[in-house]
Design a protein around this motif. Structure first.
Motif, PDB file in Angstrom:
ATOM      1  N   SER A 128      47.478  77.676  83.430  1.00 36.07           N
ATOM      2  CA  SER A 128      47.513  76.212  83.501  1.00 36.07           C
ATOM      3  C   SER A 128      47.860  75.554  82.170  1.00 36.07           C
ATOM      4  O   SER A 128      48.147  74.359  82.122  1.00 36.07           O
ATOM      5  N   GLY A 129      47.774  76.335  81.085  1.00 39.89           N
ATOM      6  CA  GLY A 129      47.984  75.762  79.757  1.00 39.89           C
ATOM      7  C   GLY A 129      46.777  75.028  79.217  1.00 39.89           C
ATOM      8  O   GLY A 129      46.867  74.331  78.206  1.00 39.89           O
ATOM      9  N   ALA A 130      45.621  75.192  79.882  1.00 40.53           N
ATOM     10  CA  ALA A 130      44.392  74.506  79.456  1.00 40.53           C
ATOM     11  C   ALA A 130      43.637  75.373  78.456  1.00 40.53           C
ATOM     12  O   ALA A 130      43.729  76.600  78.479  1.00 40.53           O
ATOM     13  N   PRO A 131      42.850  74.761  77.572  1.00 45.84           N
ATOM     14  CA  PRO A 131      42.004  75.547  76.668  1.00 45.84           C
ATOM     15  C   PRO A 131      40.862  76.197  77.435  1.00 45.84           C
ATOM     16  O   PRO A 131      40.373  75.672  78.438  1.00 45.84           O
ATOM     17  N   LEU A 132      40.419  77.358  76.941  1.00 48.55           N
ATOM     18  CA  LEU A 132      39.305  78.081  77.526  1.00 48.55           C
ATOM     19  C   LEU A 132      38.109  78.033  76.597  1.00 48.55           C
ATOM     20  O   LEU A 132      38.248  78.195  75.380  1.00 48.55           O
ATOM     21  N   CYS A 133      36.928  77.829  77.169  1.00 51.87           N
ATOM     22  CA  CYS A 133      35.671  77.984  76.438  1.00 51.87           C
ATOM     23  C   CYS A 133      34.735  78.790  77.320  1.00 51.87           C
ATOM     24  O   CYS A 133      34.296  78.321  78.380  1.00 51.87           O
ATOM     25  N   TYR A 134      34.440  80.009  76.882  1.00 58.32           N
ATOM     26  CA  TYR A 134      33.629  80.951  77.657  1.00 58.32           C
ATOM     27  C   TYR A 134      32.511  81.463  76.769  1.00 58.32           C
ATOM     28  O   TYR A 134      32.740  81.868  75.630  1.00 58.32           O
ATOM     29  N   TRP A 135      31.283  81.431  77.269  1.00 64.64           N
ATOM     30  CA  TRP A 135      30.134  81.790  76.451  1.00 64.64           C
ATOM     31  C   TRP A 135      29.209  82.723  77.231  1.00 64.64           C
ATOM     32  O   TRP A 135      29.369  82.945  78.433  1.00 64.64           O
ATOM     33  N   PHE A 136      28.225  83.273  76.511  1.00 66.05           N
ATOM     34  CA  PHE A 136      27.241  84.175  77.091  1.00 66.05           C
ATOM     35  C   PHE A 136      25.861  83.538  77.046  1.00 66.05           C
ATOM     36  O   PHE A 136      25.540  82.804  76.113  1.00 66.05           O
ATOM     37  N   ILE A 137      25.054  83.845  78.069  1.00 70.34           N
ATOM     38  CA  ILE A 137      23.656  83.416  78.080  1.00 70.34           C
ATOM     39  C   ILE A 137      22.779  84.655  78.153  1.00 70.34           C
ATOM     40  O   ILE A 137      23.123  85.650  78.792  1.00 70.34           O
ATOM     41  N   GLY A 138      21.633  84.600  77.481  1.00 69.90           N
ATOM     42  CA  GLY A 138      20.719  85.730  77.492  1.00 69.90           C
ATOM     43  C   GLY A 138      19.963  85.834  78.798  1.00 69.90           C
ATOM     44  O   GLY A 138      19.660  84.821  79.439  1.00 69.90           O
ATOM     45  N   GLY A 139      19.641  87.080  79.189  1.00 66.04           N
ATOM     46  CA  GLY A 139      18.870  87.295  80.403  1.00 66.04           C
ATOM     47  C   GLY A 139      17.730  88.279  80.238  1.00 66.04           C
ATOM     48  O   GLY A 139      17.146  88.722  81.216  1.00 66.04           O
ATOM     49  N   THR A 140      17.393  88.612  78.971  1.00 65.04           N
ATOM     50  CA  THR A 140      16.351  89.602  78.687  1.00 65.04           C
ATOM     51  C   THR A 140      15.098  88.914  78.162  1.00 65.04           C
ATOM     52  O   THR A 140      15.195  87.971  77.366  1.00 65.04           O
ATOM     53  N   ASP A 141      13.939  89.390  78.600  1.00 68.72           N
ATOM     54  CA  ASP A 141      12.679  88.857  78.090  1.00 68.72           C
ATOM     55  C   ASP A 141      12.664  88.937  76.564  1.00 68.72           C
ATOM     56  O   ASP A 141      12.882  90.015  75.994  1.00 68.72           O
ATOM     57  N   PRO A 142      12.444  87.812  75.870  1.00 66.67           N
ATOM     58  CA  PRO A 142      12.518  87.824  74.402  1.00 66.67           C
ATOM     59  C   PRO A 142      11.555  88.804  73.744  1.00 66.67           C
ATOM     60  O   PRO A 142      11.896  89.443  72.738  1.00 66.67           O
ATOM     61  N   ALA A 143      10.357  88.959  74.286  1.00 64.85           N
ATOM     62  CA  ALA A 143       9.386  89.882  73.692  1.00 64.85           C
ATOM     63  C   ALA A 143       9.866  91.322  73.826  1.00 64.85           C
ATOM     64  O   ALA A 143       9.749  92.131  72.887  1.00 64.85           O
ATOM     65  N   THR A 144      10.423  91.652  74.981  1.00 67.45           N
ATOM     66  CA  THR A 144      10.952  93.004  75.200  1.00 67.45           C
ATOM     67  C   THR A 144      12.118  93.280  74.265  1.00 67.45           C
ATOM     68  O   THR A 144      12.219  94.356  73.665  1.00 67.45           O
ATOM     69  N   PHE A 145      12.986  92.272  74.114  1.00 58.70           N
ATOM     70  CA  PHE A 145      14.141  92.434  73.229  1.00 58.70           C
ATOM     71  C   PHE A 145      13.692  92.596  71.783  1.00 58.70           C
ATOM     72  O   PHE A 145      14.190  93.469  71.060  1.00 58.70           O
ATOM     73  N   ALA A 146      12.743  91.769  71.350  1.00 54.95           N
ATOM     74  CA  ALA A 146      12.275  91.828  69.962  1.00 54.95           C
ATOM     75  C   ALA A 146      11.628  93.173  69.665  1.00 54.95           C
ATOM     76  O   ALA A 146      11.826  93.747  68.581  1.00 54.95           O
ATOM     77  N   ALA A 147      10.849  93.692  70.614  1.00 55.96           N
ATOM     78  CA  ALA A 147      10.192  94.987  70.400  1.00 55.96           C
ATOM     79  C   ALA A 147      11.212  96.103  70.275  1.00 55.96           C
ATOM     80  O   ALA A 147      11.089  96.988  69.409  1.00 55.96           O
ATOM     81  N   ALA A 148      12.243  96.067  71.114  1.00 62.84           N
ATOM     82  CA  ALA A 148      13.285  97.091  71.046  1.00 62.84           C
ATOM     83  C   ALA A 148      14.085  96.967  69.762  1.00 62.84           C
ATOM     84  O   ALA A 148      14.448  97.970  69.137  1.00 62.84           O
ATOM     85  N   GLN A 149      14.356  95.717  69.353  1.00 65.14           N
ATOM     86  CA  GLN A 149      15.100  95.504  68.115  1.00 65.14           C
ATOM     87  C   GLN A 149      14.304  95.986  66.910  1.00 65.14           C
ATOM     88  O   GLN A 149      14.863  96.585  65.977  1.00 65.14           O
ATOM     89  N   GLU A 150      12.991  95.785  66.944  1.00 66.53           N
ATOM     90  CA  GLU A 150      12.131  96.235  65.848  1.00 66.53           C
ATOM     91  C   GLU A 150      12.148  97.760  65.731  1.00 66.53           C
ATOM     92  O   GLU A 150      12.144  98.315  64.623  1.00 66.53           O
ATOM     93  N   LYS A 151      12.195  98.437  66.878  1.00 67.03           N
ATOM     94  CA  LYS A 151      12.219  99.895  66.881  1.00 67.03           C
ATOM     95  C   LYS A 151      13.618 100.461  66.692  1.00 67.03           C
ATOM     96  O   LYS A 151      13.777 101.668  66.497  1.00 67.03           O
ATOM     97  N   GLY A 152      14.639  99.577  66.778  1.00 71.48           N
ATOM     98  CA  GLY A 152      16.017 100.046  66.695  1.00 71.48           C
ATOM     99  C   GLY A 152      16.478 100.756  67.948  1.00 71.48           C
ATOM    100  O   GLY A 152      17.343 101.633  67.886  1.00 71.48           O
ATOM    101  N   THR A 153      15.906 100.369  69.098  1.00 73.70           N
ATOM    102  CA  THR A 153      16.212 101.071  70.354  1.00 73.70           C
ATOM    103  C   THR A 153      16.768 100.134  71.425  1.00 73.70           C
ATOM    104  O   THR A 153      16.568 100.367  72.617  1.00 73.70           O
TER     105      THR A 153
END
Length: 428
Positions: free
Chosen positions: A362-387
């Motif tokens: 179409s010749g239109a500009p695109l704006c595409y983004w991501f949204i998180g879907g993981t429990d923040p506490a679970t993500f933080a714990a895994a990030q802390e462990k490097g896993t």
């Protein structure tokens, strides 16, 4: 490491929007669970399409089904102003779900018999877009212009967007001034991610058939062994990125499948490889594809093959390129809505998408983004462990299961916020 944008703009409270979303939250949760439990593969999204069409029609949108085979387009004209295209994909994957959720899919594809699962989050995308359409229809006194909501089939094979474009999409529904969309990812809930420029890689998926000559396993001298030929090809392909692509460029070459033979004492007459190739620039893409073709042919020749290999293109995704100006404009609004500290630049993502076809065509500009879907506490714990790679299921995993809330609330609000940024002001 996740690196946030440096803007320090404070979050803006939008009580009216939050209140409106709260009124439809329970219905959206029910819808999401229903979609998750009833996934359908690409170009087979008949139940999904029918439910989308029914709901969008009830909301007052002009709905057309069967666009690009199973796609649905819902439009709402609300006076003069810009035309904004909001896109969600609908299809699922041939994956057996292992989440253990009470609403887990037990569906199978009626044609292939394959188990089917929403392992990529497209059920989230559909739910959020329908929620956004309901709120935007209620709030039409606050905006002017035209909404085009696209519920696209068969994103997973990169065929759905092109199918809709080829079905005279723009002649039938109009040309957008901007293309907007989002994708749920294994990031913490509440976090949004957006990258200007080449945001997602192009993909070239090939099926390669290597031809040999069969024989009894006890008489290899009578054979041209395609198993050895395939093994040598796989090993040599590992040198494409490491020895032919510069350190400042990015490419991925993966052999995801190798099949040959039926029994231990039979040398087969052919072997099959399936390749997945990802790049970010046309120049690197051409160099990688040329190298891969050369290696496949050379290994066949070195093995004495009496027939050239066959290369069949399974699917192709273009580079997903976010327009920098569109990103800046949308990012400012999303930063004000959610807080700039919750928005990151993830850099180029090696996943692929076909949403950019709507923008390119179409010749239109695109704006595409991501949204998180993981429990923040679970993500933080895994990030802390490097896993995080081991402990946080990613898209296409049989364990992928976004947290329903507040993922849906945030997804709905993000689409509404982005759309209102581009739609017109009825007072002007």
């Amino acid at each position: 490491m996740l690196v946030p944008y440096v803007s320090e703009e404070p979050a803006v409270t939008t009580a009216d929007l939050d209140t409106d979303i709260a009124t439809i939250r329970d219905a959206l949760i029910d819808l999401y669970k229903d979609l998750h439990a009833h996934p359908e593969l690409g170009f087979a999204e008949h139940r999904t399409s029918a439910e989308i069409a029914r709901r969008a029609t009830t909301l007052g949108y002009n709905v057309v089904s069967g666009v690009g085979r199973t796609g649905v387009v819902a439009t709402l004209s609300n006076g003069p102003g810009p035309t904004v295209l909001l896109r969600a994909d609908m299809d699922a994957l041939p994956v057996r779900e292992q989440t253990g959720l009470p609403y887990a899919s037990t569906a199978t594809d009626p044609e292939s018999g394959s188990p089917v699962m929403h392992a990529c989050g497209h059920d989230v995308h559909v739910t959020c877009l329908l929620g956004a359409l309901e709120i935007l229809a209620r709030a039409r006194s606050t905006w002017s212009g035209t909404l085009i909501a696209v519920f696209q089939p068969n994103e997973e094979l990169g065929a759905g967007a092109q199918a809709m474009v080829d079905d005279n999409f723009f002649e039938r529904f109009g040309t957008p001034d901007v293309v907007l969309g989002q994708h749920v990812m294994p990031l913490p809930v509440g976090m949004l991610a957006m990258h200007p420029g080449a945001a997602m890689a192009s993909t070239d998926a090939w099926k390669v058939t290597l031809y040999g000559r069969g024989s009894h396993g006890s008489q290899p001298e009578r054979a041209i062994d395609p198993v050895v030929m395939a093994a040598a090809t796989v090993l040599r392909l590992q040198t494409v990125v490491s020895r032919e692509i510069g350190g400042g460029d990015t490419a991925v070459v993966t052999v995801g499948s190798m099949r040959a033979g039926t029994q231990n004492n039979i040398i087969p007459d052919q072997a099959e490889l399936q390749l997945n190739i990802r790049t970010y620039t046309p120049e690197v893409r051409e160099r990688v594809l040329t190298a891969v073709r050369r290696i496949i042919q050379a290994e066949a020749t070195a093995s004495g093959a009496q027939r050239d290999p066959d290369i069949e293109v399974i699917d192709t995704f273009p580079i997903t390129t976010n327009d920098p100006g569109a990103v800046d404009r949308t990012l400012e609004a999303l930063g004000a809505r959610f807080g700039a500290h919750n928005i990151i630049d993830p850099g180029p993502v090696t996943g692929s998408e076909d949403v950019g076809i709507f923008a390119t065509a179409s010749g239109a500009p695109l704006c595409y983004w991501f949204i998180g879907g993981t429990d923040p506490a679970t993500f933080a714990a895994a990030q802390e462990k490097g896993t995080t790679a081991q402990d946080i299921p990613s898209n296409h995993s049989p364990h992928f299961a976004p947290v329903i809330e507040p993922t849906l609330d945030i997804g709905v609000a993000a689409l509404i916020t982005a759309a209102l940024t581009w739609l017109g002001d009825p007072a002007s």
